[in-house]
Design a protein around this motif. Structure first.
Motif, PDB file in Angstrom:
ATOM      1  N   VAL A 130     -32.195 -28.451  -4.979  1.00  0.00           N
ATOM      2  CA  VAL A 130     -31.694 -29.160  -6.186  1.00  0.00           C
ATOM      3  C   VAL A 130     -31.009 -27.920  -7.016  1.00  0.00           C
ATOM      4  O   VAL A 130     -29.877 -28.206  -7.586  1.00  0.00           O
ATOM      5  CB  VAL A 130     -32.660 -29.632  -7.058  1.00  0.00           C
ATOM      6  N   ASP A 131     -31.701 -26.859  -7.306  1.00  0.00           N
ATOM      7  CA  ASP A 131     -31.089 -25.843  -8.260  1.00  0.00           C
ATOM      8  C   ASP A 131     -29.630 -25.451  -7.658  1.00  0.00           C
ATOM      9  O   ASP A 131     -28.616 -25.104  -8.539  1.00  0.00           O
ATOM     10  CB  ASP A 131     -32.038 -24.493  -8.205  1.00  0.00           C
TER      11      ASP A 131
ATOM     12  N   ARG B 199     -27.246 -28.177  -8.362  1.00  0.00           N
ATOM     13  CA  ARG B 199     -26.637 -28.197  -9.687  1.00  0.00           C
ATOM     14  C   ARG B 199     -25.728 -27.035 -10.047  1.00  0.00           C
ATOM     15  O   ARG B 199     -24.869 -27.092 -10.950  1.00  0.00           O
ATOM     16  CB  ARG B 199     -27.950 -27.779 -10.612  1.00  0.00           C
TER      17      ARG B 199
ATOM     18  N   VAL C  84     -21.744 -34.085  -7.940  1.00  0.00           N
ATOM     19  CA  VAL C  84     -22.663 -35.071  -8.774  1.00  0.00           C
ATOM     20  C   VAL C  84     -23.485 -35.947  -7.579  1.00  0.00           C
ATOM     21  O   VAL C  84     -24.537 -36.149  -7.737  1.00  0.00           O
ATOM     22  CB  VAL C  84     -21.948 -35.683  -9.630  1.00  0.00           C
TER      23      VAL C  84
ATOM     24  N   LEU D  74     -26.109 -34.257  -6.100  1.00  0.00           N
ATOM     25  CA  LEU D  74     -27.340 -34.102  -6.783  1.00  0.00           C
ATOM     26  C   LEU D  74     -28.008 -35.076  -6.678  1.00  0.00           C
ATOM     27  O   LEU D  74     -29.373 -35.225  -6.552  1.00  0.00           O
ATOM     28  CB  LEU D  74     -26.910 -33.556  -8.088  1.00  0.00           C
TER      29      LEU D  74
ATOM     30  N   LEU E 156     -31.955 -35.303  -5.444  1.00  0.00           N
ATOM     31  CA  LEU E 156     -33.056 -35.927  -6.449  1.00  0.00           C
ATOM     32  C   LEU E 156     -33.946 -36.985  -5.979  1.00  0.00           C
ATOM     33  O   LEU E 156     -35.076 -37.128  -6.255  1.00  0.00           O
ATOM     34  CB  LEU E 156     -32.326 -36.277  -7.647  1.00  0.00           C
TER      35      LEU E 156
ATOM     36  N   GLU F 189     -33.432 -39.013 -13.655  1.00  0.00           N
ATOM     37  CA  GLU F 189     -32.262 -38.539 -13.457  1.00  0.00           C
ATOM     38  C   GLU F 189     -31.409 -39.024 -12.462  1.00  0.00           C
ATOM     39  O   GLU F 189     -30.055 -39.217 -12.406  1.00  0.00           O
ATOM     40  CB  GLU F 189     -32.436 -36.848 -13.137  1.00  0.00           C
ATOM     41  N   CYS F 190     -32.041 -39.125 -11.118  1.00  0.00           N
ATOM     42  CA  CYS F 190     -31.480 -39.699 -10.077  1.00  0.00           C
ATOM     43  C   CYS F 190     -31.038 -41.235 -10.529  1.00  0.00           C
ATOM     44  O   CYS F 190     -29.846 -41.597 -10.142  1.00  0.00           O
ATOM     45  CB  CYS F 190     -32.145 -39.836  -8.843  1.00  0.00           C
TER      46      CYS F 190
END
Length: 839
Positions: free
Chosen positions: A502-503, A506, A511, A514, A518, A540-541
């Motif tokens: 994930v990091d 990001r 997008v 991500l 997530l 967030e997802c």
């Protein structure tokens, strides 16, 4: 009724009567309105609402102020006033003390995007919607006006086009710019054409000092200047200035700015917008800038530059144009701009002359058309034909075909395409395609029940992806590797892998990537007892999928599970219901099963086993393809068995537990045995042996080991407390509930903690606190079973009691209500109605 001396002046003020020859009495108008409000207040509360009080004429404002100062009871006023940043309300005198002043902040981006989705007749591209949010500064009226103007625009609005401004906004904004000198207007156009205007940049682009013009604009409240940086007082002013200029004036401004800007991406953008003519050298320069923007992770900006490069490509260079359009479509898709991506891909297919370019563009169109099966299959057939026997291109098309067949539950076709794709990719040395083919084959094996083979395929894909740049394919392989650790109960390893992924996404991914990462992160955090992290990742997802418009119903499913893990049961149920409706509306068969499983889980958490059974039964009715064969991919069977026990379907529960336990042993999925033991203990207790059920739960917790999901252990303790309480082993129940509360608290699971606290509270309610006419939970259950015609032995087996205990409880009920038999007891209870509700 109003007296004549008040009625006539009021009718004249309201234009309901002509003015008399006598002098108009303004005091009479004020008194008349005051009289009307008092008469209304005499019959009930009155709320006087004045929206945009700053536009109320002076005479009417004086009437309102007069009345407000004299009304004390029964009448309240609600007034809104538009106030500039940093200013105080100027109409406060119309609302004398006591008064409550509330500042209404602008809407945040998510709310503006939601407003546009709900209120406009057609959806807007996400990038356009975000531009509208920025331009409106969160003002809902301005946002809707801009959105409607965009929809009325015949050609649509590209990222570099000015936003069209509606006539109503032109009226509001035009007055503020009407008195500007031509020189100042020119300065503002240059500022509006630059993403980061400074006073030095404007002076250089215009070739003259601009201090006087900036002072004029600042004095009119149009701009703010701080440390040479210029900012429009309202973002919509920038859009208006740019939109109202002629296209020739805009091109001239960009040409002058290009001459003084050194930054490559900005310089290329200005050069592209300074002309409408095709130029091969200019197109190459813009392409270089697009690559720079993409390398920085600014995929939306890169997509815009690739599109500009294509538009400036001469017509005789058709394949260069198609290649650039394809890159624009690819970057736009990665940035979440799906409508723009599909548009660019269609243009690329039309322009392409080389198979590689055409196949790439067609596969992007396949992604855009994914929910429409017929269109998807038609595009895949066209892509396969375009590949023309080229091993590398055919491998890519076959991987897409395998994924499509998997999505449609045609597993044999999916497996064959994945295997052929792997062979072709290895033959031509395309390692990334090999990874993609292995991942596709693994998904098919998971769905079809070949778990050992699936693990081997995932392991190969993960090993091959090491060291490869982050792409969609590499992301999928690493994501599945993290999930593989989770499926083995290696929670910390799964957390480490998914957190790093994930990091990395990001920092330099897309997008959509991500959102995908997530999705897995939510599942890993949830099962690893990290409720707060699961809640954050899930929402967030959900927000990302909502914003980009890519399967938003899937985001609802994920957010619902996240709420169960770290949020509230109320929100979880709301999201779960919306998720199920969403997948059914769009016909997303792949996610219908997970949506139903999520709803069943929420219902069980909320104490509604009947609703849970209905949801889980619906999965079973959908057939084997509704959910993965591997029970650890989506662990829902233990919840289903628990709900079946609660519904009294003991044989169904026993059969399900046996089937899934056998499947788990075959696939080496020991991590799910805790959940199965929990549901089996409930079954054993329901069959009349609570002592054996407690022994099973105790043994399960003690021998669990390290490779378990923490929430499963906590739920075992909760179940142990429930069984012990019903078996009247209060000390065991108390200890189990306290342990469950402590564990749920440690895992950040407030909804489950609340369930355990409620159970503990029920245990602690003293019997003497009940009124004689009230029924305990046990008594309510006994009465219900008596009404159903159950014998004392059947009641005893169902409630984990001895037959003697049931007879004693019935005797006490007869004595309490003064009756002699079951029939009289039921008649008396039924007459009691709500007074006999359980405590």
């Amino acid at each position: 009724m109003l007296p004549d001396h008040l009625r006539q002046p009021l009718e004249v003020a309201l234009l309901k009567a002509s003015a008399p020859d006598t002098v108009r009495d303004e005091l009479a108008v004020r008194l008349a309105v005051l009289h009307v409000l008092r008469r209304l207040a005499a019959s009930g509360p009155v709320l006087l609402v004045v929206d945009d009080i700053q536009w109320v004429d002076q005479s009417s404002l004086e009437v309102l102020t007069f009345c407000a100062r004299r009304l004390t009871e029964g009448v309240h006023m609600l007034a809104t006033e538009q106030v500039a940043d940093g200013d105080l309300p100027t109409m406060a005198e119309a609302c004398p003390e006591p008064v409550l002043q509330l500042e209404v902040p602008p809407l945040v981006e998510a709310d503006v995007l939601s407003l546009l989705r709900q209120r406009l007749s057609s959806p807007l591209p996400v990038r356009t919607a975000r531009r509208i949010f920025t331009a409106s500064a969160g003002n809902p009226f301005m946002a809707l006006e801009l959105g409607r103007a965009v929809l009325r625009h015949p050609q649509g609005v590209s990222p570099n086009d000015p936003l069209p401004v509606s006539s109503r906004l032109k009226t509001l904004l035009g007055d503020r710019l009407a008195d500007l000198s031509p020189a100042t207007h020119e300065v503002l156009l240059h500022a509006a054409s630059s993403p980061r205007p400074t006073t030095t940049q404007l002076s250089q682009s215009l070739g003259r000092p601009v201090d006087a013009e900036l002072t004029e604009a600042e004095g009119l409240g149009l701009i703010d200047i701080a440390e040479q940086r210029l900012r429009f007082a309202h973002p919509l002013l920038r859009e208006f200035v740019y939109a109202e200029a002629t296209s020739a004036a805009r091109r001239q401004a960009h040409a002058r700015l290009a001459a003084v800007v050194d930054e490559p991406v900005e310089n290329a953008t200005h050069r592209a917008l300074a002309t409408q003519e095709a130029n091969a050298d200019l197109a190459s320069t813009i392409e270089e800038a697009a690559a720079v923007a993409g390398g920085r992770g600014a995929l939306g900006a890169a997509a815009t530059l690739w599109r500009l490069a294509a538009e400036r490509t001469p017509m005789e260079h058709q394949d260069d144009r198609a290649r650039r359009l394809t890159r624009a479509a690819d970057d736009a898709a990665a940035a979440g701009h799906l409508v723009e991506s599909a548009e660019m891909a269609r243009l690329a297919v039309q322009a392409a002359t080389r198979p590689e370019t055409k196949v790439t563009a067609l596969l992007l169109l396949v992604d855009a058309a994914w929910p429409e099966m017929d269109q998807r299959l038609e595009l895949l057939a066209e892509a396969f034909e375009a590949a023309g026997g080229d091993d590398r291109l055919e491998a890519r098309v076959r991987i897409a075909r395998s994924t499509s067949a998997y999505f449609d539950r045609r597993f044999d076709e999916a497996r064959e395409d994945a295997q052929v794709a792997e062979r072709l990719a290895r033959a031509c040395g395309d390692i990334e395609a090999v990874v993609d083919a292995l991942s596709a084959a693994s998904s098919v094996q998971i769905a079809a029940g070949g778990e050992s083979t699936s693990d081997e395929l995932l392991e190969q894909a993960a090993e091959l992806s090491v060291g490869l740049p982050l792409t969609k394919t590499v992301l999928g392989a690493r994501q599945m590797a993290a999930m593989r650790e989770l499926f083995r109960g290696r929670n910390q390893e799964a957390i480490t892998a998914i957190t790093a992924l994930v990091d990395e996404v990001r920092a330099g991914g897309a997008v959509r990537w991500l959102a995908t990462a997530l999705l897995s992160a939510t599942a890993i955090y949830e099962r690893s007892g990290r409720g707060a992290e699961a809640l954050a990742a899930g929402h967030e997802c959900y927000q990302l999928l909502q914003d980009i418009g890519d399967e938003p119903e899937v985001g609802l499913v994920i957010a619902s599970r996240a709420e169960c893990a770290g949020g509230t049961v109320t929100m979880a149920r709301e999201l779960a219901e919306a998720a199920l409706e969403g997948v059914r509306v769009v016909g997303n068969d792949e996610w219908t099963g997970p949506a139903l499983a999520g709803l069943g889980h929420v219902a069980l958490l909320a104490g509604d086993p009947q609703r849970a059974v209905e949801a889980f039964d619906a999965i079973a009715d959908c057939g084997e393809g509704a959910m993965p064969f591997d029970p650890v991919v989506i662990p829902w069977h233990a919840d289903y068995a628990e709900a079946l026990v609660a519904a009294g379907r003991l044989e169904d529960a026993a059969r399900l537990i046996a089937e899934i336990r056998e499947r788990a042993e075959t696939l080496d999925r020991g991590v799910i045995r805790i959940g199965l033991a929990r549901s089996e203990a409930l079954l054993i207790a329901k069959q009349g042996d609570p002592a054996a059920a407690l022994d099973l739960l105790e043994k399960t917790v003690v021998t669990a080991g390290d490779r378990v999901y923490p929430l499963d252990i906590a739920r075992c303790e909760l179940t142990r407390g429930r069984v012990a309480r019903q078996a009247r082993r209060r000390s065991v129940a108390r200890t189990a509930f306290l342990d469950a509360i402590e564990q749920f608290e440690a895992y950040g699971a407030p909804a489950w903690r609340e369930v355990a606290e409620t159970e503990l509270a029920r245990l602690d309610v003293p019997s003497r606190s009940r009124q004689p006419s009230e029924l305990t939970d046990n008594e309510q259950q006994i009465v219900a079973m008596v009404r159903d015609g159950s014998t004392n032995r059947e009641i005893a087996a169902a409630l984990y009691l001895s037959v003697k205990a049931v007879e004693s409880q019935l005797t006490r009920l007869y004595r309490r209500f003064g009756v002699a038999n079951r029939t009289q007891l039921l008649r008396t209870v039924d007459r009691g109605g709500s007074d006999l509700a359980p405590r």
